[in-house]
Write a protein that holds these residues in place. Sequence first.
Motif, PDB file in Angstrom:
ATOM      1  N   PRO A 140     -26.677 -23.633 -19.142  1.00 37.96           N
ATOM      2  CA  PRO A 140     -27.574 -22.477 -19.132  1.00 37.96           C
ATOM      3  C   PRO A 140     -29.008 -22.881 -19.456  1.00 37.96           C
ATOM      4  O   PRO A 140     -29.262 -23.927 -20.045  1.00 37.96           O
ATOM      5  CB  PRO A 140     -27.004 -21.579 -20.234  1.00 37.96           C
ATOM      6  N   ALA A 145     -21.586 -16.782 -23.223  1.00 39.62           N
ATOM      7  CA  ALA A 145     -22.880 -16.794 -23.898  1.00 39.62           C
ATOM      8  C   ALA A 145     -22.844 -15.940 -25.160  1.00 39.62           C
ATOM      9  O   ALA A 145     -23.296 -16.367 -26.238  1.00 39.62           O
ATOM     10  CB  ALA A 145     -23.970 -16.303 -22.949  1.00 39.62           C
ATOM     11  N   THR A 186     -27.736 -17.599 -17.710  1.00 34.22           N
ATOM     12  CA  THR A 186     -26.458 -18.254 -17.405  1.00 34.22           C
ATOM     13  C   THR A 186     -26.498 -19.012 -16.084  1.00 34.22           C
ATOM     14  O   THR A 186     -25.606 -19.812 -15.810  1.00 34.22           O
ATOM     15  CB  THR A 186     -25.331 -17.221 -17.329  1.00 34.22           C
ATOM     16  N   GLU A 223     -19.469 -16.152 -17.547  1.00 35.17           N
ATOM     17  CA  GLU A 223     -20.641 -16.818 -18.108  1.00 35.17           C
ATOM     18  C   GLU A 223     -21.319 -15.959 -19.177  1.00 35.17           C
ATOM     19  O   GLU A 223     -21.743 -16.472 -20.227  1.00 35.17           O
ATOM     20  CB  GLU A 223     -21.649 -17.141 -16.998  1.00 35.17           C
ATOM     21  N   PHE A 283     -20.506 -23.455 -22.800  1.00 41.09           N
ATOM     22  CA  PHE A 283     -20.526 -23.526 -21.335  1.00 41.09           C
ATOM     23  C   PHE A 283     -19.859 -24.811 -20.851  1.00 41.09           C
ATOM     24  O   PHE A 283     -19.103 -24.802 -19.869  1.00 41.09           O
ATOM     25  CB  PHE A 283     -21.967 -23.443 -20.823  1.00 41.09           C
TER      26      PHE A 283
END
Length: 397
Positions: free
Chosen positions: A382, A331, A228, A327, A374
């Motif tokens: 990432p 993900a 991340t 983050e 993201f």
Amino acid sequence: MNAPERSAVHRADAAFQEMHGRAPSGVWSAPGRVNLIGEHTDYNDGFVLPFALPHRTAVAASARDDGLLVATTLGDDGKAQHATPIAVSALEPGAVQGWAAYPSGVAWALREQGVHGGADLVIAGDVPAGAGLSSSHALECAVALALLGLAGRAPDGAAGSPALSEIARWVQRSENDFVGAPTGLLDQTASLCCTEAHALFLDVRSGKSEQVLFDAAANGLRVLVIDTRASHSHTDGGYGARRSGCERAAELLGVPALRDVAVAELPEVLPRLPEELRPLVRHVVTEDDRVLRAVDHLRSGRMAEIGPLLTASHTSLRDDYRVSVRELDVAVESALAAGALGARMIGGGFGGSAIALVPEDALTAVEEAVVAGFALESLGTPRLFTAVPSAGAGRDK
């Protein structure tokens, strides 16, 4: 030998020759790791299931006759960072700061084991720093093997040579007592003991281990690592606070460690604890159980069935252990929505990386979904790569 390993070993070797005008006595390297499942269980005497990455940290080394430890590391840009030389005899906790504390701490811990000599060390690596992939332990394990090798005490099975499990504990001591990070034994043991194409099932209390076949490609699967780029650290207090909470809970329950509490006992045990400790205990106890179930699935050739266990692990780390960040959640959520069979954060938390178990034909879709997720959250892009279980630490040259 895989490409990242060649790169790290070659860079360390070439840089040593350039700086010192001679070839090193040897080059040793150690890998980073992915912990498939079993997070925050190692310091609770529990179970873990890591595998080694192909990404490695290499140390080119030669002995010195003046007792000094002279360490240099190569940055990602190829520029050398030189630590202030220090006598091995003068090493004490607090004497060295920054990145140099890691190799210095290993030399300090090995001094207690009779390794007193100085050394020139040149370090290069491919393990992403701050990504929860154990870059610090890869460095420490490579330095430990280098210093032991220079002292004629390589872990080669000869009479009197140290076992890898012993070296892991020496490295843990350097991390805990010199660097000041209260880590358990997972990362050191994984870096030293993992083997190619296997995950290492380790009972931390007994030290017993089993190499469990983990060939994702043969099962039509991939392990996607999602760095991340939200950097984390074990020395910032959050990790230590949770470890202390676990130790306090075990003491209140009258057990040696939380590993001694069974899942079936949780309804009776949790009400006996202060409210703030209950989620910590629930996570550790259920996580140990998830490791055992994951190992059973792998032994039976049912790799795809570990997916829901990975996701349950993330939920527990997020909600009970409270070590996730946005983050990591993005993900996991993005990967699952795009077809991953399971996903979770790895490492100590507060940043770092996540993994996703992905059908091969869904890999591109999952990668694109994670990047898009993201971007939608205005987070940095990432770093993605697929992980293949690789060899543990050793001498390369």
